[in-house]
Design a protein around this motif. Sequence first.
Motif, mmCIF file in Angstrom:
data_model
loop_
_atom_site.group_PDB
_atom_site.id
_atom_site.type_symbol
_atom_site.label_atom_id
_atom_site.label_comp_id
_atom_site.label_asym_id
_atom_site.label_seq_id
_atom_site.Cartn_x
_atom_site.Cartn_y
_atom_site.Cartn_z
ATOM 1 N N ASN A 57 -1.406 -42.934 -64.916
ATOM 2 C CA ASN A 57 -2.498 -42.827 -65.803
ATOM 3 C C ASN A 57 -1.481 -41.964 -66.673
ATOM 4 O O ASN A 57 -2.469 -41.077 -67.158
ATOM 5 C CB ASN A 57 -3.191 -42.432 -65.293
ATOM 6 C CG ASN A 57 -2.662 -41.315 -63.892
ATOM 7 O OD1 ASN A 57 -1.911 -40.975 -64.415
ATOM 8 N ND2 ASN A 57 -4.045 -40.386 -63.085
ATOM 9 N N MET A 59 0.647 -39.158 -66.871
ATOM 10 C CA MET A 59 0.208 -38.028 -66.105
ATOM 11 C C MET A 59 1.855 -37.327 -66.873
ATOM 12 O O MET A 59 2.233 -35.949 -66.435
ATOM 13 C CB MET A 59 0.628 -37.742 -65.073
ATOM 14 C CG MET A 59 -1.659 -37.715 -64.297
ATOM 15 S SD MET A 59 -1.515 -36.931 -62.937
ATOM 16 C CE MET A 59 -0.742 -37.920 -61.695
ATOM 17 N N TYR A 86 -7.560 -39.649 -72.167
ATOM 18 C CA TYR A 86 -8.627 -39.425 -70.804
ATOM 19 C C TYR A 86 -9.127 -40.278 -70.288
ATOM 20 O O TYR A 86 -9.509 -40.707 -69.090
ATOM 21 C CB TYR A 86 -9.311 -37.972 -71.842
ATOM 22 C CG TYR A 86 -9.005 -36.966 -72.184
ATOM 23 C CD1 TYR A 86 -7.851 -36.685 -71.992
ATOM 24 C CD2 TYR A 86 -9.275 -36.866 -74.146
ATOM 25 C CE1 TYR A 86 -7.394 -35.752 -72.032
ATOM 26 C CE2 TYR A 86 -8.332 -36.318 -74.569
ATOM 27 C CZ TYR A 86 -7.264 -35.843 -73.307
ATOM 28 O OH TYR A 86 -6.763 -33.592 -74.314
ATOM 29 N N ARG A 89 -7.398 -42.178 -68.143
ATOM 30 C CA ARG A 89 -7.053 -41.540 -66.868
ATOM 31 C C ARG A 89 -8.513 -42.019 -65.959
ATOM 32 O O ARG A 89 -9.136 -41.847 -64.900
ATOM 33 C CB ARG A 89 -6.731 -39.794 -67.102
ATOM 34 C CG ARG A 89 -5.786 -40.389 -67.378
ATOM 35 C CD ARG A 89 -5.760 -38.414 -67.259
ATOM 36 N NE ARG A 89 -3.964 -38.302 -68.159
ATOM 37 C CZ ARG A 89 -3.378 -37.448 -69.462
ATOM 38 N NH1 ARG A 89 -4.654 -36.384 -69.473
ATOM 39 N NH2 ARG A 89 -2.916 -37.009 -70.067
ATOM 40 N N ARG A 90 -9.869 -41.965 -66.871
ATOM 41 C CA ARG A 90 -11.134 -42.079 -66.165
ATOM 42 C C ARG A 90 -10.746 -42.997 -65.220
ATOM 43 O O ARG A 90 -12.142 -43.183 -64.635
ATOM 44 C CB ARG A 90 -12.515 -41.692 -67.404
ATOM 45 C CG ARG A 90 -12.976 -40.342 -67.405
ATOM 46 C CD ARG A 90 -14.172 -40.533 -68.200
ATOM 47 N NE ARG A 90 -13.788 -40.593 -69.873
ATOM 48 C CZ ARG A 90 -13.483 -39.718 -70.668
ATOM 49 N NH1 ARG A 90 -13.522 -38.528 -70.596
ATOM 50 N NH2 ARG A 90 -14.025 -40.373 -71.762
ATOM 51 N N LEU A 116 -18.297 -35.290 -66.014
ATOM 52 C CA LEU A 116 -18.199 -35.705 -67.521
ATOM 53 C C LEU A 116 -18.253 -36.812 -67.491
ATOM 54 O O LEU A 116 -18.327 -37.062 -68.779
ATOM 55 C CB LEU A 116 -16.390 -35.972 -66.987
ATOM 56 C CG LEU A 116 -15.644 -34.344 -66.413
ATOM 57 C CD1 LEU A 116 -14.428 -34.727 -65.515
ATOM 58 C CD2 LEU A 116 -15.804 -32.972 -67.318
#
Lengths: 257, 306
Positions: A57, A59, A86, A89-90, A116
């Motif tokens: 993802n 990171m 983003y 990652r969600r 979010l």
Amino acid sequence: MVTTTEITPKLQVKDLTIRYGSHTALSGVSLEVMPNEIFSIIGPANAGKTSFLKVLNRMDTFNSEMKYDGKIFFNGLDTRHLRNHYALRRRIGVVFPLPVGLPMTVYENVALSPRLRGINNKAELDVIVERCLQRAALWDEVKDRLDSLGSLLSGGQQQRLTIARALSQEPELLVLDEFSIAVDPVTTMRIEEVLKELKEEMTIILVTNLVQQARRLADRTAFFLNGECVEMGITEALFSGEAKDQRTIDYIEGRFG
Amino acid sequence: MTTQSNQLASFDQRDKEWYIDKAIQIIVFMSGISAILFVVGIFAFVTMEGFGFLLKDFSISEFLLSPWWEPTDEDEPTYGILALVAGTASVTGLAMLVAVPFSLGAAIYIGEFASGKKREYLKILIELLAAIPSVVWGFIGLTIMNPLIIAVFDVPVGLNVLNAGIILGLMAAPIMTSIAEDALKAVPDRYREAAEALGATRWQVIYKTVLPAAKNGLLGAVLLGVGRGFGETMAVLMATGHAINIPGSVFDPVRALTATIAAELGETAVGSTHYEALFTIGIFLFLITFIINLTADLIVRGIRKQ
Ligand SMILES: Nc1ncnc2c1ncn2[C@@H]1O[C@H](COP(=O)(O)OP(=O)(O)OP(=O)(O)O)[C@@H](O)[C@H]1O
Ligand SMILES: [Mg+2]
């Protein structure tokens, strides 16, 4: 192994090499994870398992030292030059080996991700929070203290809180890194049951130190050792003596280091 | 048998390490206590000097509610600090309006967005700014801000609440930034990573996780700025216009509590009523600062307990 061509793999990794500065943590790993599969990665410390999960993802962007070569496709999409990390990652839920209860209430910890995504309706959030905490086998313990700080829960509870938080993302891919490290055996079994159910809804990558856990849960298993993927195959086959590499056999039988 | 009794004997015997430890404890205790003694001593001195006034001519309603500070009036001297309090409060208030957004913004940029060399240079720059002596700020108020305000707003005088507020705000901002940045840095990275892994954007991470986790320290930074505003003397003396006045707008000149003491104390006879009245202002400042610090402490504790 033959992959059916009609189904796009959830995750496709091609010739992945990960470096921290000049130190190579993982080299030349290629694998595919199919939708609704539980794919486990086993291997001793220093194998590069956590590093592998971190690039999934993206990171790796947290650490300027960390670089990777090779290609990673999520739903067939190359994730290297994403315009929006983003959004990626969600869709991937991650559970870290060391639990991180965010410094907000238990409720807010689980409601954060839905918020979010733009869900602000209290009733809707209540439902999500309860369902996720139920699934993480934490609801009964915290239902009376949803308003206390998440970072004040016990280690094992915080671990399950991070699982609940990852589930609250309603991820397509759930990534668990040694989730049972801080969780007692009984709770571990409960979570394992939940993972089997979750498989219907999502794809799961499970990094585990417990070889038997991989055997109980995973459809396929990969064995990583010192930054290499030594062997990969149907879990049951690997565990029932069909492993080809001696190092895999030794590790599975607990004859390692 | 013998080793056992030897051991027992050594348990019962104070050796060199034990005495060194004890001595250090005592020294540390003494220095700690002396700091407290100094503060108490200063408070006692200020109180004693102002005591005569408190006993004789002091009227609490006049002191707190009268806007007339006319200690040198020949017929009927009055000692009201309302206008001085208004001066200090208005300047401090404006200074916070300037300093809070600036310093929070700067702290967030330095702590969360800037990286590597840029971050280090910015931090050094901030430390340098914090070290500028207040008389220099006062000088800037007199020579730069004054004509600037006159030119921009078309007012006759540029020494006023606006000038002093901006100067004081700029003056307080670096130290507030520094403390706020420390507070942000104290938030562990694992919180940021956990929130980012959920798909939170950088700003969402800051807003939802970092700022709430750092709120104690941030509040501390702001209250430190307020304390600085109340206590600052030189820059305020130079930039306010030093005229006793309850300000009706930011373009009115005012006079601060501290500046009054600084400007008048040298011209009064020791022991005179005027002299004692100035010390009473000192007591008042002491109490205000004490109350600010106490509230800050209680708020921070309250937050921590939740
Ligand atoms: N942040 C980092 N900076 C530099 N090197 C790192 C970093 N994280 C991991 N490494 C290196 O990468 C290699 C692989 O580490 P990784 O954490 O991926 O192993 P792992 O298989 O997850 O081990 P474990 O089972 O102990 O969790 C190690 O040699 C480690 O030193
Ligand atoms: Mg690991």
